[in-house]
Scaffold this motif. Sequence first.
Motif, PDB file in Angstrom:
ATOM      1  N   SER A 127       0.839  -1.201   0.000  1.00 29.69           N
ATOM      2  CA  SER A 127       0.000   0.000   0.000  1.00 29.69           C
ATOM      3  C   SER A 127       0.880   1.259   0.000  1.00 29.69           C
ATOM      4  CB  SER A 127      -0.949  -0.086   1.189  1.00 29.69           C
ATOM      5  OG  SER A 127      -1.045   1.122   1.859  1.00 29.69           O
ATOM      6  N   ALA A 128       1.994   1.213   0.741  1.00 28.43           N
ATOM      7  CA  ALA A 128       2.913   2.366   0.736  1.00 28.43           C
ATOM      8  C   ALA A 128       3.500   2.555  -0.661  1.00 28.43           C
ATOM      9  CB  ALA A 128       4.035   2.147   1.753  1.00 28.43           C
ATOM     10  N   MET A 129       3.807   1.449  -1.323  1.00 30.36           N
ATOM     11  CA  MET A 129       4.382   1.517  -2.677  1.00 30.36           C
ATOM     12  C   MET A 129       3.374   2.172  -3.626  1.00 30.36           C
ATOM     13  SD  MET A 129       6.766   0.615  -4.892  1.00 30.36           S
ATOM     14  CE  MET A 129       7.721  -0.871  -4.875  1.00 30.36           C
ATOM     15  N   SER A 130       2.121   1.728  -3.524  1.00 33.33           N
ATOM     16  CA  SER A 130       1.112   2.235  -4.440  1.00 33.33           C
ATOM     17  C   SER A 130       0.905   3.740  -4.226  1.00 33.33           C
ATOM     18  CB  SER A 130      -0.160   1.410  -4.254  1.00 33.33           C
ATOM     19  OG  SER A 130      -1.271   2.165  -4.469  1.00 33.33           O
ATOM     20  N   SER A 131       0.781   4.146  -2.956  1.00 34.92           N
ATOM     21  CA  SER A 131       0.516   5.573  -2.754  1.00 34.92           C
ATOM     22  C   SER A 131       1.772   6.406  -3.044  1.00 34.92           C
ATOM     23  CB  SER A 131      -0.083   5.804  -1.374  1.00 34.92           C
ATOM     24  OG  SER A 131       0.838   6.306  -0.496  1.00 34.92           O
ATOM     25  N   ALA A 132       2.959   5.865  -2.717  1.00 41.14           N
ATOM     26  CA  ALA A 132       4.181   6.654  -2.961  1.00 41.14           C
ATOM     27  C   ALA A 132       4.421   6.858  -4.456  1.00 41.14           C
ATOM     28  CB  ALA A 132       5.385   5.951  -2.336  1.00 41.14           C
ATOM     29  N   THR A 133       4.179   5.827  -5.246  1.00 42.42           N
ATOM     30  CA  THR A 133       4.478   5.982  -6.685  1.00 42.42           C
ATOM     31  C   THR A 133       3.448   6.903  -7.343  1.00 42.42           C
ATOM     32  OG1 THR A 133       3.437   3.831  -6.973  1.00 42.42           O
ATOM     33  CG2 THR A 133       5.808   3.876  -7.144  1.00 42.42           C
ATOM     34  N   ARG A 134       2.199   6.873  -6.842  1.00 43.50           N
ATOM     35  CA  ARG A 134       1.202   7.787  -7.415  1.00 43.50           C
ATOM     36  C   ARG A 134       1.576   9.236  -7.140  1.00 43.50           C
ATOM     37  NH1 ARG A 134      -3.254   6.665  -4.689  1.00 43.50           N
ATOM     38  NH2 ARG A 134      -2.930   4.478  -4.249  1.00 43.50           N
ATOM     39  N   ARG A 135       2.230   9.453  -5.998  1.00 41.48           N
ATOM     40  CA  ARG A 135       2.563  10.828  -5.620  1.00 41.48           C
ATOM     41  C   ARG A 135       3.891  11.323  -6.181  1.00 41.48           C
ATOM     42  NH1 ARG A 135       1.909  11.287   0.620  1.00 41.48           N
ATOM     43  NH2 ARG A 135      -0.039  10.204   0.867  1.00 41.48           N
TER      44      ARG A 135
END
Length: 471
Positions: A127-135
Amino acid sequence: MKRYEQLAEEISHQIAARVLRVGDRLPSVRQASQAHRVSRGTVLRAYYALEDRGEIRTRPRSGYYVTPPRAAVPPRPLPTRPSTATRSVDVRDFVFEVLEAITARDTVPFGSAFPSPELFPLQKLASAMSSATRRLDPRDMVEHLPPGLPELRRQIARRYLQVGMSVDPDDIVITAGALEALNLSLRAVAGPGDVIAIECPSFYAALDAIERYGMKAVEVPTDPSDGVNLGALADALKKHKVKACWLMTNFQNPVGSSIPEDRKRDLIELLASHEVPLIEDDVYADLYFGENPPKPAKAFDKRGLVLHCGSFSKCLAPGYRIGWTYAGRYARKLDREKLMTTITTSIPTQAAIAQYLGRGGYDHHLRTLRRTLEESQEHMRQRIVRDFPQGTRLSRPEGGYFLWVELPPHYDAVAIYRAALEQKITMLPGPVFSPQRKFTNFLRLNYGMKWTSALDDAMAALGKIVSESRA
Ligand SMILES: Cc1ncc(COP(=O)(O)O)c(C=O)c1O
């Protein structure tokens, strides 16, 4: 007999009858006081009495646990006595053969270098990966060169505060795991033909790096309880033109030793007096079982001679391949080594780990992980005591997830490794940790998993293989 003594006896009988087994948690003081209809004070006195007798022990904020019987605690392996000559190293083929064999999925992973993946918060990381890459700002994907993402370096610098170290994020270089950090550090301070002081036994990748870069190793004896022998290191520094040291100061792989704090200070003074840099491999530091994190030797380094290498591979995110060197005065040299080797460490994974650390919860995860490891160590030790041959010696690490087992002389670790592999049980035989393929009667066993009856059975089977291997 007083009431608390009676209660202690009852619990002791349950332990003897194996109703309560090694590693089991005793009822909380409140539960026990209700169940036995006694005061909490009586329960506490009973628990204290059992603790004094070594039958149980307390873990802060966790409770009381059954320990292995004292009489059954085997002695630690003996300190090593390597030759004091320098030598070129040749371990590769054998190490690769072993490492390939032990990664098959259908084997029992006592030979693995990692804890079981199910002990890691992989969903939270995803989940951290998904939100970090979107940002991520698209320019971050092409602009970030060494030393690495500022936010991740800041988060790592913050973690050093836990051991009282104030670290400038600019002195940290992010790498693809600790192994790259160690290799880059070695190249930053030494070149072909140079002599590197290493421990005996040593992590096989240190041996491989020394071999690959055409350097020579001088081995220094390492005590299974308190680490590298400083007298022998002082002799090696006098006798040879040592260019750098590569040591593990906490939970050494494979012997599990940690250098006590005052001796870390002495080590740093000794190296400073010879102007010899230390590559400090500290990948297991977060996996301590005691109350407080162990300090690295770097904490005592006033001259900037220590390159402190850490990683998230063993305690948070294996496979993400994020490590670092707190390189101090060598940081810019490391940047260049990094740039010319792999350009930069994967930006999305750096961003994911930074995001995970920023959200909080890492320390909670670590507490749970440490507890699991400590419990599993007790289970594995107990099986070794029960099923391995008389005369077996055993390390007692206070962190990490490896046991170093010394079998009586004439047991052949490589033959045992091959026989165990046929039954799909893995482990690492001692010779992979030595340039001269010594430690022929030693095994390294990984207990980094949630203990199950299947693992208990596998240890019993391994004990049988070991015992029968002598016939
Ligand atoms: C002592 C030691 N140092 C370094 C490493 C490598 O760590 P990483 O996976 O972060 O590259 C390992 C992994 O097995 C290790 O045992």
